[in-house]
Design a protein around this motif. Structure first.
Motif, short mmCIF file in Angstrom:
data_model
loop_
_atom_site.label_atom_id
_atom_site.label_comp_id
_atom_site.label_asym_id
_atom_site.label_seq_id
_atom_site.Cartn_x
_atom_site.Cartn_y
_atom_site.Cartn_z
N GLY A 119 0.95 -1.17 0.06
CA GLY A 119 -0.05 -0.19 -0.08
C GLY A 119 0.97 1.24 0.09
N ALA A 120 2.26 1.13 -0.08
CA ALA A 120 2.98 2.34 -0.07
C ALA A 120 3.14 3.14 -1.38
CB ALA A 120 4.44 1.97 0.46
N GLY A 121 2.66 2.29 -2.26
CA GLY A 121 2.63 2.88 -3.72
C GLY A 121 3.71 2.32 -4.66
N LYS A 122 4.51 1.32 -4.42
CA LYS A 122 5.47 0.68 -5.07
C LYS A 122 4.86 0.52 -6.70
CE LYS A 122 5.83 -2.83 -2.40
NZ LYS A 122 4.86 -2.41 -1.64
N SER A 123 4.00 0.00 -6.78
CA SER A 123 3.21 -0.59 -8.17
C SER A 123 2.93 0.56 -8.86
CB SER A 123 2.08 -1.34 -7.86
OG SER A 123 2.79 -2.63 -7.37
N ALA A 135 8.85 -4.15 -8.14
CA ALA A 135 8.08 -3.49 -7.03
C ALA A 135 7.55 -4.69 -6.12
CB ALA A 135 6.55 -2.87 -7.62
N PHE A 136 8.29 -4.96 -5.09
CA PHE A 136 8.23 -5.86 -4.01
C PHE A 136 8.18 -5.30 -2.66
CE2 PHE A 136 9.68 -8.06 -7.97
CZ PHE A 136 9.07 -9.24 -8.00
N ILE A 137 7.53 -5.87 -1.75
CA ILE A 137 7.68 -5.71 -0.14
C ILE A 137 9.13 -5.73 -0.13
CG2 ILE A 137 7.09 -5.96 2.08
CD1 ILE A 137 4.14 -6.82 0.94
N SER A 138 9.70 -6.87 -0.32
CA SER A 138 10.85 -7.50 0.04
C SER A 138 11.30 -7.05 1.31
CB SER A 138 12.05 -7.09 -1.10
OG SER A 138 11.80 -5.59 -1.42
N PRO A 139 10.81 -7.62 2.46
CA PRO A 139 10.92 -6.85 3.71
C PRO A 139 12.29 -7.27 4.43
CG PRO A 139 9.66 -9.25 3.90
CD PRO A 139 9.92 -8.56 2.45
N TYR A 158 13.66 3.22 -1.45
CA TYR A 158 12.51 3.27 -0.41
C TYR A 158 11.07 4.02 -0.47
CZ TYR A 158 11.12 2.86 4.43
OH TYR A 158 10.37 2.86 5.72
N VAL A 159 10.36 3.29 -0.94
CA VAL A 159 9.17 3.85 -1.01
C VAL A 159 8.62 4.07 0.48
CG1 VAL A 159 6.85 3.77 -2.22
CG2 VAL A 159 8.86 2.78 -3.30
N LYS A 160 8.96 5.00 0.94
CA LYS A 160 8.42 5.38 2.45
C LYS A 160 7.32 5.74 2.64
CE LYS A 160 10.67 7.41 6.56
NZ LYS A 160 11.47 8.24 7.20
N CYS A 161 6.28 5.20 3.27
CA CYS A 161 5.06 5.63 3.65
C CYS A 161 4.55 4.82 5.16
CB CYS A 161 3.90 5.09 2.57
SG CYS A 161 2.19 5.71 2.75
N SER A 162 4.03 5.52 6.16
CA SER A 162 3.90 5.26 7.36
C SER A 162 2.94 4.10 7.29
CB SER A 162 3.30 6.14 8.24
OG SER A 162 1.77 6.54 7.84
N LEU A 163 3.09 2.89 8.11
CA LEU A 163 2.18 2.11 8.32
C LEU A 163 0.64 2.41 8.67
CD1 LEU A 163 1.79 -1.21 8.42
CD2 LEU A 163 2.00 -0.85 10.98
N GLU A 164 0.52 3.37 9.17
CA GLU A 164 -1.07 3.90 9.40
C GLU A 164 -1.85 4.44 8.21
OE1 GLU A 164 1.32 3.79 12.94
OE2 GLU A 164 1.81 4.87 11.29
N GLU A 165 -0.79 5.00 7.29
CA GLU A 165 -1.26 5.46 6.16
C GLU A 165 -1.68 4.36 5.27
OE1 GLU A 165 -2.62 7.72 3.01
OE2 GLU A 165 -2.56 8.42 4.86
N THR A 215 5.88 8.68 -0.10
CA THR A 215 4.53 8.58 -0.58
C THR A 215 3.22 9.32 0.35
OG1 THR A 215 4.19 6.63 -0.37
CG2 THR A 215 5.52 7.09 -2.54
N ASP A 216 3.74 9.44 1.44
CA ASP A 216 2.66 10.04 2.28
C ASP A 216 2.65 11.58 2.51
OD1 ASP A 216 4.85 9.46 3.77
OD2 ASP A 216 4.08 8.42 5.61
N LYS A 217 3.74 11.93 2.11
CA LYS A 217 4.03 13.41 2.15
C LYS A 217 3.99 13.87 0.58
CE LYS A 217 6.74 12.92 6.55
NZ LYS A 217 7.96 12.99 6.87
N GLU A 218 4.18 13.20 -0.49
CA GLU A 218 4.23 13.52 -1.66
C GLU A 218 3.15 13.22 -2.77
OE1 GLU A 218 9.32 12.93 -1.75
OE2 GLU A 218 7.88 11.86 -3.15
N THR A 219 2.97 13.86 -3.71
CA THR A 219 2.09 13.57 -4.91
C THR A 219 2.82 12.38 -5.63
OG1 THR A 219 2.81 15.02 -6.29
CG2 THR A 219 0.86 15.50 -4.77
N LEU A 220 2.08 11.50 -6.35
CA LEU A 220 2.78 10.38 -7.34
C LEU A 220 3.66 11.17 -8.34
CD1 LEU A 220 2.93 7.75 -8.19
CD2 LEU A 220 0.88 8.14 -9.77
#
Length: 200
Positions: A36-40, A104-108, A129-136, A176-181
């Motif tokens: 859900g972070a927006g990788k894809s 585009a993989f979670i690859s944790p 790193y497609v950084k996005c809070s878990l909450e978002e 991606t929780d602070k920037e537009t696509l």
């Protein structure tokens, strides 16, 4: 068991030859982050812009790959590692073919991502790193997976009951929780230009 009766067959056309024909470098753009972070979305949008510039590209998406090549793998830690190992080997082939490869993989797990980095030459693995809070990410929940994980319908879900190890030193971070696509796409393209992977 791995066969012992195999020998590497050298090609006559090299990676350098293919890059020269294509007119650009090749590398792996490895997008990692929570579901859900927006990788894809980001990888597809970046590919579209690269395509406009005449750059040969291909997107390897986590869900898509699990429909075919990796359809026999689950989500245990061992299967996750094998998932990344296989896609790393495929990405390496694409880079050798002279293709700018977006994954585009979670690859944790850091160890798994570093494994892929070690498969290719220096400068050919770009960890984004497609950084996005878990909450978002949970608020977005585009596939309804967080809800299922919270309800106990999915076990071993990254961020809920399975870990995510954020990159320690990625080549690029997009929030991606602070920037537009559009802003995130621009950040990736600017990075590629500044580092000489693509021309303006």
């Amino acid at each position: 068991m791995k066969s012992k009766n195999i020998v590497w067959h050298k090609a006559q056309i090299t990676k350098r030859d293919r890059r020269r024909l294509n007119g650009h470098k090749s590398a792996i753009l490895w997008f990692t982050g929570f579901s859900g972070a927006g990788k894809s979305s980001l990888s597809v949008a970046v590919e579209k812009e690269l395509h406009k510039r005449g750059i040969r590209t291909y997107v390897l998406d986590g869900d898509n790959v699990r429909h075919g090549l990796n359809n026999n793998l689950g989500f245990s830690p061992e299967d996750r590692t094998e998932n990344i190992r296989r896609i790393g080997e495929v990405s390496k082939l694409f880079v050798d073919a002279g293709v700018m490869t977006l994954t585009a993989f979670i690859s944790p797990y850091r160890e798994d991502r570093n494994m892929v980095r070690e498969m290719v030459d220096d400068g050919e693995f770009l960890e984004i790193y497609v950084k996005c809070s878990l909450e978002e990410c949970e608020k977005r929940d585009p596939k309804g997976l967080y809800k299922k994980a919270r309800n106990g319908e999915i076990k071993g879900f990254t961020g809920i009951d399975a870990p995510y190890e954020a990159p320690a030193d990625p080549e690029l971070v997009v929030e991606t929780d602070k920037e537009t696509l559009r802003e995130s796409v621009a950040a990736v393209l600017n990075f590629l230009q500044e580092k000489g992977y693509i021309q303006e």
